[in-house]
Design a protein around this motif. Structure first.
Motif, PDB file in Angstrom:
ATOM      1  N   TRP A 171       0.836  -1.199   0.000  1.00  0.00           N
ATOM      2  CA  TRP A 171       0.000   0.000   0.000  1.00  0.00           C
ATOM      3  C   TRP A 171       0.868   1.245   0.000  1.00  0.00           C
ATOM      4  CZ3 TRP A 171       0.859   2.986   4.277  1.00  0.00           C
ATOM      5  CH2 TRP A 171       1.354   2.341   5.423  1.00  0.00           C
ATOM      6  N   TRP A 172       0.287   2.338  -0.531  1.00  0.00           N
ATOM      7  CA  TRP A 172       1.036   3.580  -0.637  1.00  0.00           C
ATOM      8  C   TRP A 172       0.400   4.627   0.263  1.00  0.00           C
ATOM      9  CZ3 TRP A 172       5.705   3.647  -2.169  1.00  0.00           C
ATOM     10  CH2 TRP A 172       6.360   4.859  -2.394  1.00  0.00           C
ATOM     11  N   PRO A 173       1.219   5.305   1.070  1.00  0.00           N
ATOM     12  CA  PRO A 173       0.659   6.229   2.058  1.00  0.00           C
ATOM     13  C   PRO A 173       0.182   7.550   1.469  1.00  0.00           C
ATOM     14  CG  PRO A 173       3.047   6.223   2.186  1.00  0.00           C
ATOM     15  CD  PRO A 173       2.672   5.180   1.177  1.00  0.00           C
ATOM     16  N   ARG A 174      -0.596   8.252   2.263  1.00  0.00           N
ATOM     17  CA  ARG A 174      -1.018   9.599   1.897  1.00  0.00           C
ATOM     18  C   ARG A 174      -0.308  10.667   2.709  1.00  0.00           C
ATOM     19  NH1 ARG A 174      -7.294  10.997   1.486  1.00  0.00           N
ATOM     20  NH2 ARG A 174      -7.099   9.325  -0.024  1.00  0.00           N
ATOM     21  N   TYR A 175      -0.044  10.342   3.977  1.00  0.00           N
ATOM     22  CA  TYR A 175       0.579  11.323   4.854  1.00  0.00           C
ATOM     23  C   TYR A 175       2.042  10.928   5.102  1.00  0.00           C
ATOM     24  CZ  TYR A 175      -4.322  12.313   5.846  1.00  0.00           C
ATOM     25  OH  TYR A 175      -5.648  12.621   5.725  1.00  0.00           O
ATOM     26  N   TRP A 176       2.904  11.947   5.079  1.00  0.00           N
ATOM     27  CA  TRP A 176       4.341  11.720   5.213  1.00  0.00           C
ATOM     28  C   TRP A 176       4.949  12.632   6.267  1.00  0.00           C
ATOM     29  CZ3 TRP A 176       6.840   8.123   2.103  1.00  0.00           C
ATOM     30  CH2 TRP A 176       6.125   7.649   0.997  1.00  0.00           C
ATOM     31  N   GLY A 177       5.962  12.142   6.947  1.00  0.00           N
ATOM     32  CA  GLY A 177       6.777  12.982   7.789  1.00  0.00           C
ATOM     33  C   GLY A 177       7.835  13.687   6.961  1.00  0.00           C
ATOM     34  N   GLN A 178       8.659  14.468   7.632  1.00  0.00           N
ATOM     35  CA  GLN A 178       9.718  15.219   6.941  1.00  0.00           C
ATOM     36  C   GLN A 178      10.966  14.380   6.713  1.00  0.00           C
ATOM     37  OE1 GLN A 178       9.494  18.477   5.681  1.00  0.00           O
ATOM     38  NE2 GLN A 178       7.358  17.933   6.037  1.00  0.00           N
ATOM     39  N   GLY A 179      11.096  13.292   7.424  1.00  0.00           N
ATOM     40  CA  GLY A 179      12.225  12.397   7.205  1.00  0.00           C
ATOM     41  C   GLY A 179      13.344  12.581   8.206  1.00  0.00           C
ATOM     42  N   THR A 180      14.121  11.521   8.376  1.00  0.00           N
ATOM     43  CA  THR A 180      15.317  11.557   9.200  1.00  0.00           C
ATOM     44  C   THR A 180      16.427  10.843   8.430  1.00  0.00           C
ATOM     45  OG1 THR A 180      16.233  11.082  11.402  1.00  0.00           O
ATOM     46  CG2 THR A 180      14.716   9.444  10.494  1.00  0.00           C
ATOM     47  N   GLN A 181      17.601  11.434   8.391  1.00  0.00           N
ATOM     48  CA  GLN A 181      18.689  10.936   7.568  1.00  0.00           C
ATOM     49  C   GLN A 181      19.451   9.817   8.279  1.00  0.00           C
ATOM     50  OE1 GLN A 181      19.625  11.803   4.358  1.00  0.00           O
ATOM     51  NE2 GLN A 181      21.147  10.157   4.510  1.00  0.00           N
ATOM     52  N   VAL A 182      19.690   8.743   7.547  1.00  0.00           N
ATOM     53  CA  VAL A 182      20.526   7.638   8.020  1.00  0.00           C
ATOM     54  C   VAL A 182      21.704   7.502   7.058  1.00  0.00           C
ATOM     55  CG1 VAL A 182      20.662   5.143   8.367  1.00  0.00           C
ATOM     56  CG2 VAL A 182      18.639   6.412   9.132  1.00  0.00           C
ATOM     57  N   THR A 183      22.898   7.544   7.602  1.00  0.00           N
ATOM     58  CA  THR A 183      24.102   7.399   6.792  1.00  0.00           C
ATOM     59  C   THR A 183      24.952   6.269   7.352  1.00  0.00           C
ATOM     60  OG1 THR A 183      24.085   9.767   6.299  1.00  0.00           O
ATOM     61  CG2 THR A 183      26.140   8.579   5.896  1.00  0.00           C
ATOM     62  N   VAL A 184      25.255   5.300   6.509  1.00  0.00           N
ATOM     63  CA  VAL A 184      26.048   4.143   6.924  1.00  0.00           C
ATOM     64  C   VAL A 184      27.350   4.148   6.138  1.00  0.00           C
ATOM     65  CG1 VAL A 184      26.101   1.651   7.233  1.00  0.00           C
ATOM     66  CG2 VAL A 184      23.907   2.883   7.332  1.00  0.00           C
ATOM     67  N   SER A 185      28.452   4.196   6.840  1.00  0.00           N
ATOM     68  CA  SER A 185      29.762   4.228   6.183  1.00  0.00           C
ATOM     69  C   SER A 185      30.402   2.846   6.233  1.00  0.00           C
ATOM     70  CB  SER A 185      30.661   5.258   6.862  1.00  0.00           C
ATOM     71  OG  SER A 185      30.800   4.961   8.229  1.00  0.00           O
ATOM     72  N   SER A 186      31.214   2.580   5.234  1.00  0.00           N
ATOM     73  CA  SER A 186      31.869   1.266   5.151  1.00  0.00           C
ATOM     74  C   SER A 186      33.194   1.246   5.892  1.00  0.00           C
ATOM     75  CB  SER A 186      32.097   0.906   3.682  1.00  0.00           C
ATOM     76  OG  SER A 186      32.875   1.911   3.061  1.00  0.00           O
TER      77      SER A 186
END
Length: 128
Positions: free
Chosen positions: A113-128
């Motif tokens: 299913w595809w949402p209608r309401y969204w948050g602003q987001g939070t960044q995840v960064t994974v380094s090798s």
């Protein structure tokens, strides 16, 4: 007005863990259909849609993208207006902006299913 506020993102080395949280507030949103979605850097400019990472469906069962199965766990708080994503064994490919999202109240949902309401987001960064 529906508000979804994410937190918990950050930078971590490969193999590490993060726990994302989302608090929903307002009126008219679903606590039965909630999920986490992500978009890798640059993909929005390329017109690539966000990817569904983990969803909670109307039957209460979670579904996961194949790429995160066995590593990520979606859950809700007792009041159902808080959504979590526990991310273990993180990989550089998990680097993205992570969004909490939901549907309007009263909807049934299953599968992709595809949402209608969204948050602003939070960044995840994974380094090798």
């Amino acid at each position: 007005q529906v508000q979804l506020v994410e937190s918990g993102g950050g930078s971590v080395q490969a193999g590490g863990s993060l726990r994302l949280s989302c608090v929903a507030s307002g009126y008219g949103y679903s606590t039965r259909c909630m999920g986490w979605f992500r978009q890798a850097p640059g993909k929005e400019r390329e017109g690539v849609a966000r990817e569904g990472v983990a969803r909670i469906n109307s039957d209460g069962r979670p579904t996961y993208a194949d790429s995160v199965k066995g590593r990520f766990t979606i859950s809700q708080g007792n009041a159902k207006d808080t959504l979590y994503l526990q991310m273990n064994s993180l990989k550089p490919d998990d680097t993205a902006m992570y969004y909490c999202a939901t549907l309007p109240g009263g909807y049934d949902c299953s599968g992709s299913w595809w949402p209608r309401y969204w948050g602003q987001g939070t960044q995840v960064t994974v380094s090798s």
